[in-house]
Design an enzyme around this catalytic site. Structure first.
Site, PDB file in Angstrom:
ATOM      1  N   PRO A  61      18.206  47.158  -0.587  1.00 26.57           N
ATOM      2  CA  PRO A  61      19.082  48.288  -0.288  1.00 26.57           C
ATOM      3  C   PRO A  61      20.462  48.211  -0.932  1.00 26.57           C
ATOM      4  CG  PRO A  61      18.803  46.867   1.632  1.00 26.57           C
ATOM      5  CD  PRO A  61      17.793  46.424   0.612  1.00 26.57           C
ATOM      6  N   ASN A  62      20.875  49.362  -1.414  1.00 26.21           N
ATOM      7  CA  ASN A  62      22.208  49.612  -1.976  1.00 26.21           C
ATOM      8  C   ASN A  62      22.406  49.022  -3.371  1.00 26.21           C
ATOM      9  OD1 ASN A  62      23.281  51.104   0.289  1.00 26.21           O
ATOM     10  ND2 ASN A  62      23.272  49.158   1.390  1.00 26.21           N
ATOM     11  N   ARG A  67      31.117  50.214  -6.959  1.00 22.86           N
ATOM     12  CA  ARG A  67      32.118  49.803  -5.951  1.00 22.86           C
ATOM     13  C   ARG A  67      32.179  48.284  -5.884  1.00 22.86           C
ATOM     14  NH1 ARG A  67      31.281  50.243  -0.792  1.00 22.86           N
ATOM     15  NH2 ARG A  67      29.199  51.113  -0.768  1.00 22.86           N
ATOM     16  N   TYR A  83      30.855  42.076  -6.663  1.00 23.64           N
ATOM     17  CA  TYR A  83      29.550  42.207  -7.339  1.00 23.64           C
ATOM     18  C   TYR A  83      29.651  42.390  -8.850  1.00 23.64           C
ATOM     19  CZ  TYR A  83      27.909  42.904  -2.566  1.00 23.64           C
ATOM     20  OH  TYR A  83      27.632  42.728  -1.245  1.00 23.64           O
ATOM     21  N   ASN A  90      16.045  40.032  -4.746  1.00 16.89           N
ATOM     22  CA  ASN A  90      17.349  40.215  -4.111  1.00 16.89           C
ATOM     23  C   ASN A  90      17.129  41.269  -3.032  1.00 16.89           C
ATOM     24  OD1 ASN A  90      19.907  40.697  -3.220  1.00 16.89           O
ATOM     25  ND2 ASN A  90      20.829  40.876  -5.259  1.00 16.89           N
ATOM     26  N   ALA A 149      20.923  43.338   2.037  1.00 16.79           N
ATOM     27  CA  ALA A 149      21.276  43.037   3.430  1.00 16.79           C
ATOM     28  C   ALA A 149      20.062  42.666   4.286  1.00 16.79           C
ATOM     29  CB  ALA A 149      22.005  44.232   4.038  1.00 16.79           C
ATOM     30  N   HIS A 200      19.551  39.087   5.630  1.00 19.42           N
ATOM     31  CA  HIS A 200      20.204  38.549   6.819  1.00 19.42           C
ATOM     32  C   HIS A 200      19.578  39.040   8.120  1.00 19.42           C
ATOM     33  CE1 HIS A 200      22.969  37.735   3.587  1.00 19.42           C
ATOM     34  NE2 HIS A 200      23.231  39.025   3.432  1.00 19.42           N
ATOM     35  N   ASP A 251       8.043  36.707   6.675  1.00 17.18           N
ATOM     36  CA  ASP A 251       6.591  36.566   6.875  1.00 17.18           C
ATOM     37  C   ASP A 251       5.809  36.979   5.630  1.00 17.18           C
ATOM     38  OD1 ASP A 251       7.042  35.692   9.442  1.00 17.18           O
ATOM     39  OD2 ASP A 251       6.519  37.590  10.418  1.00 17.18           O
ATOM     40  N   GLU A 276      14.668  33.665  -4.328  1.00 11.86           N
ATOM     41  CA  GLU A 276      15.713  34.503  -3.721  1.00 11.86           C
ATOM     42  C   GLU A 276      16.960  34.472  -4.612  1.00 11.86           C
ATOM     43  OE1 GLU A 276      16.829  33.081   0.154  1.00 11.86           O
ATOM     44  OE2 GLU A 276      18.454  34.538   0.376  1.00 11.86           O
ATOM     45  N   HIS A 324      20.977  36.101  -5.136  1.00  9.45           N
ATOM     46  CA  HIS A 324      22.124  36.907  -4.702  1.00  9.45           C
ATOM     47  C   HIS A 324      23.202  36.865  -5.762  1.00  9.45           C
ATOM     48  CE1 HIS A 324      20.438  37.597  -0.825  1.00  9.45           C
ATOM     49  NE2 HIS A 324      20.144  36.316  -0.750  1.00  9.45           N
ATOM     50  N   SER A 358      26.394  37.459  -5.240  1.00 11.81           N
ATOM     51  CA  SER A 358      27.558  36.794  -4.655  1.00 11.81           C
ATOM     52  C   SER A 358      27.123  35.510  -3.953  1.00 11.81           C
ATOM     53  CB  SER A 358      28.229  37.734  -3.642  1.00 11.81           C
ATOM     54  OG  SER A 358      27.329  38.052  -2.591  1.00 11.81           O
ATOM     55  N   ARG A 385      31.058  34.071   2.206  1.00 19.15           N
ATOM     56  CA  ARG A 385      31.428  35.417   2.650  1.00 19.15           C
ATOM     57  C   ARG A 385      31.441  35.502   4.185  1.00 19.15           C
ATOM     58  NH1 ARG A 385      28.418  39.924  -0.610  1.00 19.15           N
ATOM     59  NH2 ARG A 385      30.101  41.110   0.403  1.00 19.15           N
ATOM     60  N   ARG A 418      26.671  37.109   6.725  1.00 21.31           N
ATOM     61  CA  ARG A 418      25.929  36.999   5.454  1.00 21.31           C
ATOM     62  C   ARG A 418      25.513  35.565   5.157  1.00 21.31           C
ATOM     63  NH1 ARG A 418      26.695  42.016   2.873  1.00 21.31           N
ATOM     64  NH2 ARG A 418      28.724  42.866   3.410  1.00 21.31           N
TER      65      ARG A 418
HETATM   66  O1  CA2 Z   1      25.148  39.210  -3.261  1.00 22.25           O
HETATM   67  C1  CA2 Z   1      24.110  39.853  -3.221  1.00 22.25           C
HETATM   68  O2  CA2 Z   1      23.357  39.986  -4.179  1.00 22.25           O
HETATM   69  C2  CA2 Z   1      23.729  40.612  -1.934  1.00 22.25           C
HETATM   70  O3  CA2 Z   1      22.318  40.505  -1.784  1.00 22.25           O
HETATM   71  C3  CA2 Z   1      24.150  42.049  -2.150  1.00 22.25           C
HETATM   72  C4  CA2 Z   1      23.941  42.925  -0.910  1.00 22.25           C
HETATM   73  C5  CA2 Z   1      24.554  42.275   0.324  1.00 22.25           C
HETATM   74  O4  CA2 Z   1      24.236  43.044   1.469  1.00 22.25           O
HETATM   75  C6  CA2 Z   1      24.079  40.849   0.513  1.00 22.25           C
HETATM   76  O5  CA2 Z   1      24.747  40.303   1.630  1.00 22.25           O
HETATM   77  C7  CA2 Z   1      24.380  40.008  -0.709  1.00 22.25           C
HETATM   78  C8  CA2 Z   1      24.612  44.290  -1.037  1.00 22.25           C
HETATM   79  C9  CA2 Z   1      24.355  45.015  -2.276  1.00 22.25           C
HETATM   80  C10 CA2 Z   1      25.199  46.254  -2.279  1.00 22.25           C
HETATM   81  O6  CA2 Z   1      25.785  46.331  -3.527  1.00 22.25           O
HETATM   82  C11 CA2 Z   1      26.663  47.315  -3.782  1.00 22.25           C
HETATM   83  C12 CA2 Z   1      27.395  47.149  -4.907  1.00 22.25           C
HETATM   84  C13 CA2 Z   1      28.300  48.103  -5.271  1.00 22.25           C
HETATM   85  C14 CA2 Z   1      28.469  49.221  -4.503  1.00 22.25           C
HETATM   86  C15 CA2 Z   1      27.729  49.381  -3.366  1.00 22.25           C
HETATM   87  C16 CA2 Z   1      26.817  48.427  -3.004  1.00 22.25           C
END
Ligand code: CA2
Length: 153
Positions: free
Chosen positions: A10-11, A18, A23, A76, A79, A82, A89, A100, A102, A104, A109, A113
């Site tokens: 997601p996202n 952003r 990121y 990846n 969210a 977490h 599973d 896996e 990530h 970041s 963090r 997370r």
């Molecule tokens: O660090 C990572 O790759 C994460 O998997 C990224 C997820 C975050 O929820 C994990 O805790 C760590 C979030 C990705 C969202 O990325 C965005 C980047 C720019 C704008 C909006 C969302």
């Protein structure tokens, strides 16, 4: 040609729009190019996907487990990392290695997370290297998959 499935949760479709301090500025299309380049060096194909839905990630992991010729999965899960026992599973249920990734360093963090429900089920983890982490994961998969073949605990 062996295949590597790269799954994004997601996202991640919003990458580059952003939070550049966390990121970076690369987009998901840049991540895809990085993956294709890394796989080419190992004569592997990349199937690159993104979804905002947990159950679809579960379905795709099952699909990877059932497909012949899949070297492994780079995941990846965003969210869902977490929160998702279902993804834990699904990773345990398939006989292909899952790495896996990530962008970041989740351990540096917010406390929520710092817990990954996926890490204990994964064959490897690459965290905190930005989009280069995907290439490192593909490299690791390609270097170790032959030795692992059929040997997932
Ligand atoms: O660090 C990572 O790759 C994460 O998997 C990224 C997820 C975050 O929820 C994990 O805790 C760590 C979030 C990705 C969202 O990325 C965005 C980047 C720019 C704008 C909006 C969302």
């Amino acid at each position: 040609m062996p295949k590597i499935l790269v799954l994004n949760g997601p996202n991640l479709n919003l990458l580059g729009t952003r939070e550049p301090a966390v990121y970076g500025t690369a987009t998901l299309a840049d991540v895809e190019s990085t993956c294709r380049e890394a796989a080419k060096a190992h004569r592997a194909d990349v199937d690159f996907r993104q979804t905002n839905h947990e159950g679809i990630l579960v379905d795709w992991l099952h699909e990877a487990g059932a497909a012949a010729g899949t070297l492994g999965v780079v995941l990846n899960a965003g969210a869902y990392t977490h929160t998702s026992v279902a993804l834990h599973d699904a990773i345990k249920a398939i006989a292909v290695p899952v790495i896996e990734v990530h962008l970041s360093n989740i351990h540096a963090r917010e406390p929520f997370r710092q817990q990954s429900w996926l890490s204990p089920a994964c064959a490897g983890i690459v965290i905190g290297f930005g989009i280069a982490g995907y290439a490192l994961a593909i490299d690791g998969l390609a270097r170790t998959a032959p030795a692992r073949a059929g040997a997932k605990p």
